[in-house]
Write a protein that holds these residues in place. Structure first.
Motif, PDB file in Angstrom:
ATOM      1  N   THR A 119      -7.474  -6.305   7.434  1.00 17.71           N
ATOM      2  CA  THR A 119      -8.355  -6.569   6.238  1.00 17.71           C
ATOM      3  C   THR A 119      -8.183  -5.176   5.605  1.00 17.71           C
ATOM      4  OG1 THR A 119     -10.354  -6.051   7.642  1.00 17.71           O
ATOM      5  CG2 THR A 119     -10.030  -8.238   6.728  1.00 17.71           C
ATOM      6  N   ILE A 120      -7.208  -5.083   4.931  1.00 18.60           N
ATOM      7  CA  ILE A 120      -6.964  -3.494   4.303  1.00 18.60           C
ATOM      8  C   ILE A 120      -7.005  -3.503   2.795  1.00 18.60           C
ATOM      9  CG2 ILE A 120      -5.218  -2.761   6.312  1.00 18.60           C
ATOM     10  CD1 ILE A 120      -2.891  -3.898   4.514  1.00 18.60           C
ATOM     11  N   THR A 121      -7.624  -4.589   2.314  1.00 15.16           N
ATOM     12  CA  THR A 121      -7.830  -4.735   0.797  1.00 15.16           C
ATOM     13  C   THR A 121      -6.634  -4.983   0.300  1.00 15.16           C
ATOM     14  OG1 THR A 121      -7.769  -2.542  -0.201  1.00 15.16           O
ATOM     15  CG2 THR A 121      -9.709  -3.073   0.901  1.00 15.16           C
ATOM     16  N   GLU A 122      -6.850  -5.536  -0.927  1.00 16.17           N
ATOM     17  CA  GLU A 122      -5.537  -6.265  -1.743  1.00 16.17           C
ATOM     18  C   GLU A 122      -4.662  -4.970  -2.101  1.00 16.17           C
ATOM     19  OE1 GLU A 122      -8.713  -6.810  -2.242  1.00 16.17           O
ATOM     20  OE2 GLU A 122      -9.056  -8.775  -3.025  1.00 16.17           O
ATOM     21  N   LYS A 123      -5.282  -3.832  -2.184  1.00 17.32           N
ATOM     22  CA  LYS A 123      -4.064  -2.739  -2.515  1.00 17.32           C
ATOM     23  C   LYS A 123      -3.443  -2.258  -1.567  1.00 17.32           C
ATOM     24  CE  LYS A 123      -7.826   0.596  -2.612  1.00 17.32           C
ATOM     25  NZ  LYS A 123      -8.828  -0.360  -2.299  1.00 17.32           N
ATOM     26  N   GLY A 124      -3.911  -2.707  -0.059  1.00 19.21           N
ATOM     27  CA  GLY A 124      -3.197  -1.926   1.037  1.00 19.21           C
ATOM     28  C   GLY A 124      -1.764  -2.512   1.299  1.00 19.21           C
ATOM     29  N   TYR A 125      -1.444  -3.804   0.601  1.00 19.45           N
ATOM     30  CA  TYR A 125      -0.449  -4.258   0.739  1.00 19.45           C
ATOM     31  C   TYR A 125       0.823  -3.838  -0.110  1.00 19.45           C
ATOM     32  CZ  TYR A 125      -3.031  -7.501   3.513  1.00 19.45           C
ATOM     33  OH  TYR A 125      -3.738  -8.210   4.412  1.00 19.45           O
ATOM     34  N   CYS A 126       0.514  -2.929  -1.059  1.00 17.85           N
ATOM     35  CA  CYS A 126       1.538  -2.087  -1.882  1.00 17.85           C
ATOM     36  C   CYS A 126       2.459  -3.116  -2.477  1.00 17.85           C
ATOM     37  CB  CYS A 126       1.999  -1.218  -1.002  1.00 17.85           C
ATOM     38  SG  CYS A 126       1.188   0.069  -0.419  1.00 17.85           S
ATOM     39  N   LEU A 127       2.013  -4.323  -3.036  1.00 19.35           N
ATOM     40  CA  LEU A 127       2.775  -5.014  -3.758  1.00 19.35           C
ATOM     41  C   LEU A 127       2.579  -5.095  -5.344  1.00 19.35           C
ATOM     42  CD1 LEU A 127       1.521  -8.221  -1.723  1.00 19.35           C
ATOM     43  CD2 LEU A 127       3.806  -7.388  -1.561  1.00 19.35           C
ATOM     44  N   ARG A 128       3.727  -5.291  -5.955  1.00 21.72           N
ATOM     45  CA  ARG A 128       3.799  -5.540  -7.491  1.00 21.72           C
ATOM     46  C   ARG A 128       4.430  -6.878  -7.738  1.00 21.72           C
ATOM     47  NH1 ARG A 128       4.176  -1.148 -11.867  1.00 21.72           N
ATOM     48  NH2 ARG A 128       4.774  -2.575 -13.534  1.00 21.72           N
ATOM     49  N   ASN A 129       3.585  -7.997  -8.312  1.00 22.42           N
ATOM     50  CA  ASN A 129       4.222  -8.968  -8.787  1.00 22.42           C
ATOM     51  C   ASN A 129       4.633  -9.764  -7.368  1.00 22.42           C
ATOM     52  OD1 ASN A 129       3.381  -8.797 -11.405  1.00 22.42           O
ATOM     53  ND2 ASN A 129       5.297  -7.809 -11.880  1.00 22.42           N
ATOM     54  N   GLY A 130       4.124  -9.707  -6.194  1.00 23.58           N
ATOM     55  CA  GLY A 130       4.362 -10.262  -5.146  1.00 23.58           C
ATOM     56  C   GLY A 130       5.554  -9.783  -4.210  1.00 23.58           C
ATOM     57  N   GLN A 131       5.962  -8.490  -4.569  1.00 25.17           N
ATOM     58  CA  GLN A 131       6.984  -7.724  -3.939  1.00 25.17           C
ATOM     59  C   GLN A 131       6.531  -6.561  -3.663  1.00 25.17           C
ATOM     60  OE1 GLN A 131       9.923  -9.380  -3.185  1.00 25.17           O
ATOM     61  NE2 GLN A 131       9.085 -11.239  -4.332  1.00 25.17           N
ATOM     62  N   LEU A 132       7.094  -5.724  -2.406  1.00 27.34           N
ATOM     63  CA  LEU A 132       6.595  -4.607  -2.015  1.00 27.34           C
ATOM     64  C   LEU A 132       7.095  -3.560  -3.255  1.00 27.34           C
ATOM     65  CD1 LEU A 132       6.002  -2.594   0.195  1.00 27.34           C
ATOM     66  CD2 LEU A 132       8.507  -2.135   0.719  1.00 27.34           C
ATOM     67  N   ASP A 133       6.127  -2.728  -3.683  1.00 28.08           N
ATOM     68  CA  ASP A 133       6.281  -1.711  -4.826  1.00 28.08           C
ATOM     69  C   ASP A 133       6.847  -0.412  -4.203  1.00 28.08           C
ATOM     70  OD1 ASP A 133       6.208  -0.066  -6.826  1.00 28.08           O
ATOM     71  OD2 ASP A 133       3.857  -0.451  -7.227  1.00 28.08           O
ATOM     72  N   ILE A 139       4.299   4.159  -0.118  1.00 25.13           N
ATOM     73  CA  ILE A 139       5.390   3.583   0.425  1.00 25.13           C
ATOM     74  C   ILE A 139       6.609   4.553   0.342  1.00 25.13           C
ATOM     75  CG2 ILE A 139       7.248   1.538   0.034  1.00 25.13           C
ATOM     76  CD1 ILE A 139       4.371   0.755   1.465  1.00 25.13           C
ATOM     77  N   SER A 140       6.729   5.148  -0.660  1.00 32.40           N
ATOM     78  CA  SER A 140       8.040   6.162  -0.973  1.00 32.40           C
ATOM     79  C   SER A 140       8.007   7.175  -0.105  1.00 32.40           C
ATOM     80  CB  SER A 140       8.280   6.583  -2.381  1.00 32.40           C
ATOM     81  OG  SER A 140       6.866   7.275  -2.752  1.00 32.40           O
ATOM     82  N   VAL A 141       6.767   7.732   0.267  1.00 33.06           N
ATOM     83  CA  VAL A 141       6.315   8.802   1.066  1.00 33.06           C
ATOM     84  C   VAL A 141       6.935   8.544   2.441  1.00 33.06           C
ATOM     85  CG1 VAL A 141       4.772  10.292   2.274  1.00 33.06           C
ATOM     86  CG2 VAL A 141       4.849  10.227  -0.283  1.00 33.06           C
ATOM     87  N   ASP A 142       6.471   7.082   2.922  1.00 32.47           N
ATOM     88  CA  ASP A 142       6.672   6.792   4.181  1.00 32.47           C
ATOM     89  C   ASP A 142       7.861   6.479   4.678  1.00 32.47           C
ATOM     90  OD1 ASP A 142       3.922   6.995   5.252  1.00 32.47           O
ATOM     91  OD2 ASP A 142       3.705   4.721   5.147  1.00 32.47           O
ATOM     92  N   LEU A 143       8.920   5.912   3.439  1.00 31.84           N
ATOM     93  CA  LEU A 143      10.260   5.641   3.736  1.00 31.84           C
ATOM     94  C   LEU A 143      10.958   7.082   3.741  1.00 31.84           C
ATOM     95  CD1 LEU A 143      10.759   2.921   1.278  1.00 31.84           C
ATOM     96  CD2 LEU A 143      10.836   2.654   3.727  1.00 31.84           C
TER      97      LEU A 143
END
Ligand code: NAD
Length: 482
Positions: A119-133, A139-143
């Motif tokens: 339960t990381i809230t909606e924004k925790g999934y880092c999605l944009r229109n259903g795809q990873l943003d 995300i870019s820092v982690d990659l």
């Protein structure tokens, strides 16, 4: 005040092992996910202890929970009764700032672990229109530094990489946030991220990890002073992580697992082949109405959902919104009675014990509007059915962003798009403002935003909210349905 009935788990806690990891140990998981697990252990047994993690904050609270033996209270309360249950299923706590960046990925790699719930809230999934943003900074820092990630998606993928190396077998990752097809959404994010780290890893995940979708339901507001007082009274002392919620709870889980799992069905969860009809019903009728009440209620000066429901203008509108604009867009199994569901929701929203603040529900609107209000609107545009109240909900969000209620109170904005939204809200009000917001593609999918019928209705609704005021605008929209 009704007497508080006390209750505690009856299973042998010493038999529990770290088999479930919960990421995002906030108010909701304490009263829902872990409450179900506690019941499952009581009714069906097993050794499914939970390790609870918060990735970005809350280390002190977790340490307090450790210090009180990792038991906490869930108080289920409405205007007639109160029940306080001691939860015993937590066997460990984790926080990367306190325990190091390897702690959570290492646990995911452990062969004992079989299930991760989130339960990381909606924004925790880092999605944009259903795809990873991938342009999301988390995300870019982690990659760039995939072995020491900080985002939930990065931590999950690094844990799965270690699990594959350890030969620890399959795992189930279960999203429990209010997102449409939350399992599919989590899978898309995890696989896209893993593919960016290493193609073989993405392939391994496809073959070894299940991502069941779930519909979760229980109203659990952030704890306020009255709730804290109630928890202290029930515990006889301070109780870290104690929480107050409504008596109602529901959990519908897609029956798709890659490893052992607690017997959630024994605790009352429904295991089904397809969660989507339940999830749409809940996201539209419960969450959609909640957002409607949150934006328009806060603008009209109502502090809580129960305050809105005590106002006949809002009460009438909530019922009409559910039955005349949301229910008709749904296709549910034959045994689901939408009239009865709406009736129950009206009663649940009126629970004055919860103090569910309109400004809390208003948070993260950019992440919530699409599934809660815009999806049913798109359905109405196809059939030609009227949707004046849904239009007011969207217009209410727009008016809320300008930061001041009709009674002069400041309205707080907490949203991952806050920077952009506040910049737009700082400009000229009126039609130009509405047009600027309709241009935010992360909120308004383009085919919808370009539809002249949609644009006209939102412009009209916004003019009504600003011109006649919220309550008159709602009254007029209801009259259109009569
Ligand atoms: P909360 O604020 O009490 O807890 C939120 C948790 O999410 C915290 O543990 C926080 O650390 C974590 N989190 C926040 N942003 C994150 C991010 N970007 N990455 C990783 N973790 C992050 O909120 P809550 O009441 O527990 O609600 C959490 C979610 O549960 C909601 O967003 C919703 O999807 C779902 N939910 C809540 C309710 C409810 O009534 N509270 C009902 C149904 C579903």
């Amino acid at each position: 005040m009704a007497e508080i009935v006390r209750e505690r788990y009856a299973y042998d806690r010493s038999k529990l092992k770290p088999r479930v990891l919960h990421i995002g140990f906030g108010a909701f998981s304490r009263a829902h996910t872990l409450r179900y697990l506690d019941d499952a252990l009581d009714t069906a047994g097993g050794d499914f202890g939970a390790v609870v993690a918060r990735l970005n904050s809350g280390a002190d609270e977790l340490s307090e929970l450790d210090a009180q033996g990792r038991e906490y209270l869930v108080i289920e309360a409405d205007d007639t009764a109160m029940r306080a249950r001691t939860i015993g299923c937590v066997v460990g706590t984790l926080n990367p700032q306190r325990d190091g960046v390897d702690a959570v990925p290492d646990l995911i790699a452990s062969a004992t672990l079989c299930l991760v719930t989130l339960t990381i809230t909606e924004k925790g999934y880092c999605l944009r229109n259903g795809q990873l943003d991938r342009s999301n900074p988390a995300i870019s820092v982690d990659l760039e530094n995939a072995r020491a990630p900080r985002s939930a998606i990065g931590v999950l993928v690094e844990g799965l990489r270690r699990r594959r190396e350890a030969g620890a077998g399959g795992l189930t990752l279960m999203a429990c946030d209010n997102l449409p097809e939350n399992g599919t959404a989590l899978r898309a994010a995890v696989i896209a991220y893993a593919g960016a780290v290493e193609n073989d890893l993405a392939d391994w995940i496809v073959g070894n990890v299940a991502f069941p979708s779930t519909m979760v339901d229980r109203i659990v507001p952030a704890l306020d002073a009255a709730g804290r007082e109630l928890v202290t009274k029930a515990a006889g002392d301070e109780n870290a992580m104690g929480i107050v919620c409504e008596p109602f709870r529901q959990w519908v889980i897609e029956n798709s697992f890659s490893a052992a799992h607690p017997d959630f069905a024994a605790a009352g969860a429904m295991l089904v082949e397809d969660v989507r009809p339940y999830e749409e019903m809940k996201l539209r009728m419960l969450n959609g109405s909640h957002s409607f009440l949150a934006y328009l209620g806060a603008l009209a000066g109502h502090e809580t959902v129960a305050d809105c429901m005590a106002d006949p203008v809002f009460g009438r509108a909530a019922q009409m919104l559910m039955l005349q604009e949301q229910a008709p867009t749904l296709s549910v199994p034959a045994d689901v009675d939408l009239d009865a569901y709406a009736k129950a929701l009206m009663q649940r929203f009126s629970n004055s014990r919860l103090g569910h603040r309109t400004q809390q529900i208003a948070m993260d609107g950019s992440q919530k509007l699409p599934q809660r209000l815009l999806a049913p609107i798109a359905a109405h545009l196809q059939t030609g059915a009227p949707w004046p109240l849904s239009a007011l909900g969207v217009a209410g969000w727009m008016a809320y962003l300008r930061g001041k209620s009709e009674t002069g109170e400041a309205l707080s904005l907490s949203d991952p798009l806050a920077g952009r939204l506040l910049e737009i809200a700082g400009g000229e009000d009126g039609a130009t403002y509405v047009d600027a917001l309709l241009g935010v593609e992360a909120v308004f999918p383009q085919p919808l935003a370009k539809d002249p019928r949609f644009r006209q209705a939102i412009h009209e609704a916004y003019r009504a909210v600003r011109g006649t005021g919220v309550r008159a605008a709602i009254g007029a929209a209801c009259d259109r349905h009569d």
